[in-house]
Design a protein around this motif. Structure first.
Motif, PDB file in Angstrom:
ATOM      1  N   THR A 152       0.838  -1.210   0.000  1.00  0.00           N
ATOM      2  CA  THR A 152       0.000   0.000   0.000  1.00  0.00           C
ATOM      3  C   THR A 152       0.868   1.254   0.000  1.00  0.00           C
ATOM      4  O   THR A 152       0.655   2.177  -0.792  1.00  0.00           O
ATOM      5  CB  THR A 152      -0.905   0.010   1.266  1.00  0.00           C
ATOM      6  OG1 THR A 152      -1.689  -1.173   1.255  1.00  0.00           O
ATOM      7  CG2 THR A 152      -1.810   1.221   1.297  1.00  0.00           C
ATOM      8  N   MET A 153       1.863   1.263   0.892  1.00  0.00           N
ATOM      9  CA  MET A 153       2.696   2.460   1.008  1.00  0.00           C
ATOM     10  C   MET A 153       3.575   2.652  -0.234  1.00  0.00           C
ATOM     11  O   MET A 153       3.792   3.783  -0.685  1.00  0.00           O
ATOM     12  CB  MET A 153       3.537   2.339   2.287  1.00  0.00           C
ATOM     13  CG  MET A 153       4.094   3.598   2.892  1.00  0.00           C
ATOM     14  SD  MET A 153       3.234   5.158   2.700  1.00  0.00           S
ATOM     15  CE  MET A 153       1.783   5.004   3.689  1.00  0.00           C
ATOM     16  N   ILE A 193      -6.152   6.712   5.196  1.00  0.00           N
ATOM     17  CA  ILE A 193      -7.445   6.559   4.512  1.00  0.00           C
ATOM     18  C   ILE A 193      -7.554   5.150   3.912  1.00  0.00           C
ATOM     19  O   ILE A 193      -8.586   4.483   4.053  1.00  0.00           O
ATOM     20  CB  ILE A 193      -7.611   7.639   3.419  1.00  0.00           C
ATOM     21  CG1 ILE A 193      -7.804   9.013   4.078  1.00  0.00           C
ATOM     22  CG2 ILE A 193      -8.796   7.323   2.497  1.00  0.00           C
ATOM     23  CD1 ILE A 193      -7.729  10.188   3.119  1.00  0.00           C
ATOM     24  N   LEU A 194      -6.469   4.697   3.269  1.00  0.00           N
ATOM     25  CA  LEU A 194      -6.532   3.341   2.683  1.00  0.00           C
ATOM     26  C   LEU A 194      -6.671   2.271   3.771  1.00  0.00           C
ATOM     27  O   LEU A 194      -7.405   1.306   3.611  1.00  0.00           O
ATOM     28  CB  LEU A 194      -5.299   3.069   1.825  1.00  0.00           C
ATOM     29  CG  LEU A 194      -5.386   3.646   0.403  1.00  0.00           C
ATOM     30  CD1 LEU A 194      -4.132   3.335  -0.391  1.00  0.00           C
ATOM     31  CD2 LEU A 194      -6.587   3.076  -0.349  1.00  0.00           C
ATOM     32  N   GLY A 195      -5.956   2.473   4.904  1.00  0.00           N
ATOM     33  CA  GLY A 195      -6.095   1.539   6.024  1.00  0.00           C
ATOM     34  C   GLY A 195      -7.545   1.460   6.487  1.00  0.00           C
ATOM     35  O   GLY A 195      -8.097   0.385   6.729  1.00  0.00           O
ATOM     36  N   MET A 196      -8.190   2.638   6.593  1.00  0.00           N
ATOM     37  CA  MET A 196      -9.600   2.684   7.020  1.00  0.00           C
ATOM     38  C   MET A 196     -10.492   2.004   5.977  1.00  0.00           C
ATOM     39  O   MET A 196     -11.435   1.301   6.330  1.00  0.00           O
ATOM     40  CB  MET A 196     -10.050   4.138   7.216  1.00  0.00           C
ATOM     41  CG  MET A 196      -9.384   4.813   8.393  1.00  0.00           C
ATOM     42  SD  MET A 196     -10.176   6.367   8.891  1.00  0.00           S
ATOM     43  CE  MET A 196      -9.902   7.399   7.501  1.00  0.00           C
ATOM     44  N   LEU A 197     -10.173   2.237   4.701  1.00  0.00           N
ATOM     45  CA  LEU A 197     -10.977   1.616   3.634  1.00  0.00           C
ATOM     46  C   LEU A 197     -10.871   0.093   3.675  1.00  0.00           C
ATOM     47  O   LEU A 197     -11.859  -0.616   3.496  1.00  0.00           O
ATOM     48  CB  LEU A 197     -10.523   2.106   2.256  1.00  0.00           C
ATOM     49  CG  LEU A 197     -11.017   3.483   1.823  1.00  0.00           C
ATOM     50  CD1 LEU A 197     -10.458   3.844   0.458  1.00  0.00           C
ATOM     51  CD2 LEU A 197     -12.541   3.509   1.760  1.00  0.00           C
ATOM     52  N   TYR A 198      -9.651  -0.406   3.916  1.00  0.00           N
ATOM     53  CA  TYR A 198      -9.473  -1.866   3.987  1.00  0.00           C
ATOM     54  C   TYR A 198     -10.449  -2.448   5.007  1.00  0.00           C
ATOM     55  O   TYR A 198     -11.176  -3.383   4.739  1.00  0.00           O
ATOM     56  CB  TYR A 198      -8.044  -2.224   4.408  1.00  0.00           C
ATOM     57  CG  TYR A 198      -7.004  -2.014   3.322  1.00  0.00           C
ATOM     58  CD1 TYR A 198      -7.309  -2.228   1.993  1.00  0.00           C
ATOM     59  CD2 TYR A 198      -5.712  -1.614   3.646  1.00  0.00           C
ATOM     60  CE1 TYR A 198      -6.350  -2.032   1.007  1.00  0.00           C
ATOM     61  CE2 TYR A 198      -4.754  -1.418   2.672  1.00  0.00           C
ATOM     62  CZ  TYR A 198      -5.073  -1.626   1.353  1.00  0.00           C
ATOM     63  OH  TYR A 198      -4.132  -1.434   0.383  1.00  0.00           O
ATOM     64  N   ARG A 199     -10.383  -1.876   6.220  1.00  0.00           N
ATOM     65  CA  ARG A 199     -11.187  -2.460   7.301  1.00  0.00           C
ATOM     66  C   ARG A 199     -12.687  -2.263   7.077  1.00  0.00           C
ATOM     67  O   ARG A 199     -13.466  -3.198   7.164  1.00  0.00           O
ATOM     68  CB  ARG A 199     -10.796  -1.831   8.639  1.00  0.00           C
ATOM     69  CG  ARG A 199     -11.553  -2.466   9.780  1.00  0.00           C
ATOM     70  CD  ARG A 199     -11.338  -1.783  11.096  1.00  0.00           C
ATOM     71  NE  ARG A 199     -11.887  -2.621  12.137  1.00  0.00           N
ATOM     72  CZ  ARG A 199     -11.157  -3.332  12.980  1.00  0.00           C
ATOM     73  NH1 ARG A 199      -9.862  -3.294  12.906  1.00  0.00           N
ATOM     74  NH2 ARG A 199     -11.729  -4.087  13.888  1.00  0.00           N
ATOM     75  N   ASN A 200     -13.059  -1.011   6.816  1.00  0.00           N
ATOM     76  CA  ASN A 200     -14.472  -0.645   6.882  1.00  0.00           C
ATOM     77  C   ASN A 200     -15.256  -0.869   5.597  1.00  0.00           C
ATOM     78  O   ASN A 200     -16.463  -1.029   5.635  1.00  0.00           O
ATOM     79  CB  ASN A 200     -14.605   0.817   7.310  1.00  0.00           C
ATOM     80  CG  ASN A 200     -14.065   1.041   8.701  1.00  0.00           C
ATOM     81  OD1 ASN A 200     -14.690   0.665   9.667  1.00  0.00           O
ATOM     82  ND2 ASN A 200     -12.869   1.609   8.794  1.00  0.00           N
ATOM     83  N   PHE A 228       7.019   5.117   9.559  1.00  0.00           N
ATOM     84  CA  PHE A 228       5.793   5.793   9.995  1.00  0.00           C
ATOM     85  C   PHE A 228       4.668   5.564   8.986  1.00  0.00           C
ATOM     86  O   PHE A 228       3.512   5.395   9.360  1.00  0.00           O
ATOM     87  CB  PHE A 228       6.026   7.293  10.188  1.00  0.00           C
ATOM     88  CG  PHE A 228       6.750   7.620  11.470  1.00  0.00           C
ATOM     89  CD1 PHE A 228       6.414   6.991  12.658  1.00  0.00           C
ATOM     90  CD2 PHE A 228       7.770   8.561  11.490  1.00  0.00           C
ATOM     91  CE1 PHE A 228       7.079   7.286  13.835  1.00  0.00           C
ATOM     92  CE2 PHE A 228       8.445   8.860  12.663  1.00  0.00           C
ATOM     93  CZ  PHE A 228       8.101   8.217  13.837  1.00  0.00           C
ATOM     94  N   GLY A 229       5.034   5.596   7.711  1.00  0.00           N
ATOM     95  CA  GLY A 229       4.028   5.343   6.670  1.00  0.00           C
ATOM     96  C   GLY A 229       3.383   3.980   6.860  1.00  0.00           C
ATOM     97  O   GLY A 229       2.157   3.850   6.876  1.00  0.00           O
ATOM     98  N   PHE A 230       4.215   2.939   7.076  1.00  0.00           N
ATOM     99  CA  PHE A 230       3.686   1.584   7.291  1.00  0.00           C
ATOM    100  C   PHE A 230       2.799   1.566   8.549  1.00  0.00           C
ATOM    101  O   PHE A 230       1.702   1.039   8.549  1.00  0.00           O
ATOM    102  CB  PHE A 230       4.815   0.560   7.487  1.00  0.00           C
ATOM    103  CG  PHE A 230       5.740   0.424   6.294  1.00  0.00           C
ATOM    104  CD1 PHE A 230       5.269   0.593   5.004  1.00  0.00           C
ATOM    105  CD2 PHE A 230       7.096   0.095   6.467  1.00  0.00           C
ATOM    106  CE1 PHE A 230       6.119   0.458   3.903  1.00  0.00           C
ATOM    107  CE2 PHE A 230       7.942  -0.037   5.382  1.00  0.00           C
ATOM    108  CZ  PHE A 230       7.459   0.154   4.103  1.00  0.00           C
ATOM    109  N   GLY A 231       3.355   2.163   9.626  1.00  0.00           N
ATOM    110  CA  GLY A 231       2.637   2.139  10.904  1.00  0.00           C
ATOM    111  C   GLY A 231       1.277   2.829  10.817  1.00  0.00           C
ATOM    112  O   GLY A 231       0.316   2.382  11.426  1.00  0.00           O
ATOM    113  N   LEU A 232       1.217   3.888  10.022  1.00  0.00           N
ATOM    114  CA  LEU A 232      -0.039   4.642   9.975  1.00  0.00           C
ATOM    115  C   LEU A 232      -1.066   4.004   9.039  1.00  0.00           C
ATOM    116  O   LEU A 232      -2.263   4.210   9.222  1.00  0.00           O
ATOM    117  CB  LEU A 232       0.242   6.105   9.620  1.00  0.00           C
ATOM    118  CG  LEU A 232       0.977   6.835  10.768  1.00  0.00           C
ATOM    119  CD1 LEU A 232       1.475   8.200  10.340  1.00  0.00           C
ATOM    120  CD2 LEU A 232       0.106   6.983  12.003  1.00  0.00           C
ATOM    121  N   VAL A 233      -0.616   3.204   8.076  1.00  0.00           N
ATOM    122  CA  VAL A 233      -1.587   2.383   7.324  1.00  0.00           C
ATOM    123  C   VAL A 233      -2.238   1.417   8.327  1.00  0.00           C
ATOM    124  O   VAL A 233      -3.456   1.223   8.343  1.00  0.00           O
ATOM    125  CB  VAL A 233      -0.910   1.579   6.184  1.00  0.00           C
ATOM    126  CG1 VAL A 233      -1.901   0.616   5.539  1.00  0.00           C
ATOM    127  CG2 VAL A 233      -0.344   2.504   5.124  1.00  0.00           C
TER     128      VAL A 233
END
Lengths: 149, 381
Positions: B24-25, B62-69, B329-334
């Motif tokens: 993703t990152m 945002i992509l992390g949130m999209l994955y889950r939700n 940080f990029g990985f962690g924040l995804v």
């Protein structure tokens, strides 16, 4: 309609007592087995998942603390079930996992002839999303479901 | 629920989730972000970046949130779950590496300002929550959890405080949902406000380090304002403020516990309260020691020059470490985005939400006002 197995979700609260009374009545009328169940919410580690600043002790200490509270509730639920159903053929299941998923499995199981549940059950111990538990069951249950206020 | 036990033994099971996070990152930084900065929208080149202030950090969340939700329907699939859990470790590692931005002198200079501002706001917020919470008729345990959650750093403080004030699971759950909901909002609007008010990195870092409730969201909001990692950037300032808040966890837990049990003492139950020493051992976040160790190594010149204002340029080692940090940080924040559950946030409500909004907004606005008032006293490093 005769049932072979009536299943009821109990959590020791007043709301679940009403559902339990109703389930007992149904089981007595059908002269069938009554199964009570309680779910220990296993969703907490995920729920506090972004708690990355805590020391490990604080995080695990909290999870243990929540687990203890839920085990106490499970005991209260079992006691509520056993007292109300004394003298009947009963079974009590203590499950662990996401309450919505676990209850949905029960509500869709072939062995469940009717699933009785109060829409306020598991609110005392639960995460905010459990407020929509009844709605999810009503939409997705494939076996007969009796939802009480 | 001993989910952390043997985590490294389970590392192979984390690989699918990690692979998705890394992929993703990589896609965001190599394709999406460059495309956004060159795309012509409404006749303007780079409009998407200029108007939305979206950078790789916010896009990752945002992509992390999209994955889950959206994509996974509200829950991370089991095959990805362990990888997303590892995001906690990545952010902690990144924070430790951030110690390489400072010498001891710089951290003392910046830290002394942070101590005053953070200390003042922690005390003020606790008092506000105790007062408002009592006025709203909230349960004493709930007030205790909210006091520390709103004054220090959200989830960590709620988790650390709840056993000490006998909070019920539902109290903690609603406190967390309120804090995270407020935090998600501030994480996205703060960069807009910061740019609109033309804040410097120092002012912005001091503001969000004080005003945003959750540590992960402080980091995200800082990197969203300025994605660069170097001495004096928003992330470097906000994290010093954040570390100060995190250090105050055991002290604030102690203070709130004393308040809670003071009420209980009348009932003869005061003996259950823990001492400050015990709380320091149990609740002190160990990674802060890693951060301070890194500051010490940096001061000793282990990594070469750090590129402080007016000094020599940063060494190649330091530059490389900063590049790693942007990725870590990029990985962690995804991963952080993957833990934001809309279902939980939507259901938050009632008195805890009211209390959270009153105190949270007051703190957020007041922090901005105070930073403006003391801007001449804030010294860049």
């Amino acid at each position: 309609m005769g049932f072979k197995n009536v299943v009821v979700a109990v959590d020791g609260s007043e709301a679940s007592q009403e559902a339990l009374n109703c389930a007992i009545e149904l089981a007595r009328q059908s002269k069938c087995a009554l199964t009570g169940l309680f779910i220990i919410d296993g969703g907490w580690p995920d729920y506090i998942g972004n708690d990355w600043q805590s020391s490990k002790g604080a995080r695990q200490g909290f999870l243990d603390y929540i687990r203890k509270e839920q085990e106490e509730q499970a005991d209260a639920a079992r006691k509520q079930f056993e007292v109300a159903s004394a003298g009947m053929a009963t079974a009590f299941s203590l499950l662990s996992g996401d309450p919505t998923e676990e209850l949905l499995k029960i509500a869709n199981a072939a062995s469940t002839d009717i699933f009785v549940i109060s829409r306020r059950v598991f609110q005392v111990s639960g995460r905010p999303s459990l407020k929509s538990l009844a709605k999810t069951l009503a939409l997705k249950a494939t076996r007969p479901l009796l939802l009480l206020p | 629920m001993n989910e952390d036990a043997g985590f490294f033994r389970k590392l192979p099971s984390a690989l699918p989730g990690l692979a998705l996070i890394v992929l993703t990152m990589v896609v965001i930084r190599n394709w999406i972000e460059p495309w956004m900065s060159t795309a012509v929208v409404f006749g303007m080149k780079g409009w998407l970046v200029k108007a939305t202030h979206l950078n790789y950090i916010l896009l990752g969340i945002i992509l992390g949130m999209l994955y889950r939700n959206v994509i996974f329907g509200g829950k991370m699939p089991a095959v990805l779950s362990d990888g997303f859990k590892l995001s906690r470790l990545m952010i902690k590692t990144g924070i430790i590496l951030l110690g390489s931005l400072y010498t001891v002198n710089a951290i003392v200079q910046l830290g002394s300002m942070a101590i005053i501002l953070i200390g003042g706001f922690v005390i003020l917020t606790i008092i506000m929550v105790l007062w408002f919470g009592t006025m709203l008729g909230l349960d004493r345990s709930m007030i205790g959890v909210m006091a520390n959650a709103l004054s220090i750093c959200g989830v960590s403080a709620a988790v650390a405080t709840s056993p000490a004030v006998e909070a019920k699971a539902s109290h903690v759950a609603y406190a967390i949902a309120t804090i995270l909901g407020f935090g998600v909002l501030t994480m996205f609007i703060s960069p807009f406000i910061g740019h609109a008010l033309d804040l410097t990195d120092l002012q912005y870092g001091a503001w969000i380090g004080t005003g945003i409730l959750n540590s992960g969201q402080v980091l995200a909001a800082a990197l969203a304002f300025n994605p660069n990692i170097a001495p004096g950037t928003a992330a470097s300032v906000a994290e010093v403020w954040n570390i100060m808040r995190v250090i105050s966890i055991p002290f604030a837990v102690f203070a709130v516990t004393v308040w809670y049990w003071a009420g209980k003492t009348e009932l003869g139950e005061g003996g259950k309260r823990k001492g400050l020493g015990t709380l320091l051992v149990e609740k002190f976040p160990v990674f802060v020691l890693g951060f301070l160790g890194m500051v010490f190594l940096t001061s000793m010149g282990t990594f070469g020059d750090v590129g402080l204002k007016g000094g020599p340029a940063a060494s190649d080692t330091v530059k490389m470490m900063r590049l790693w940090m942007t990725w870590i940080f990029g990985f962690g924040l995804v991963g952080l985005g993957g833990y934001i559950d809309f279902k939980e946030l939507r259901q938050a409500g009632g008195a805890p939400l009211k209390l959270g909004l009153i105190v949270g907004v007051t703190k957020y606005v007041l922090a901005l006002v105070v930073v403006f008032l003391i801007k001449d006293y804030l010294v860049a490093i």
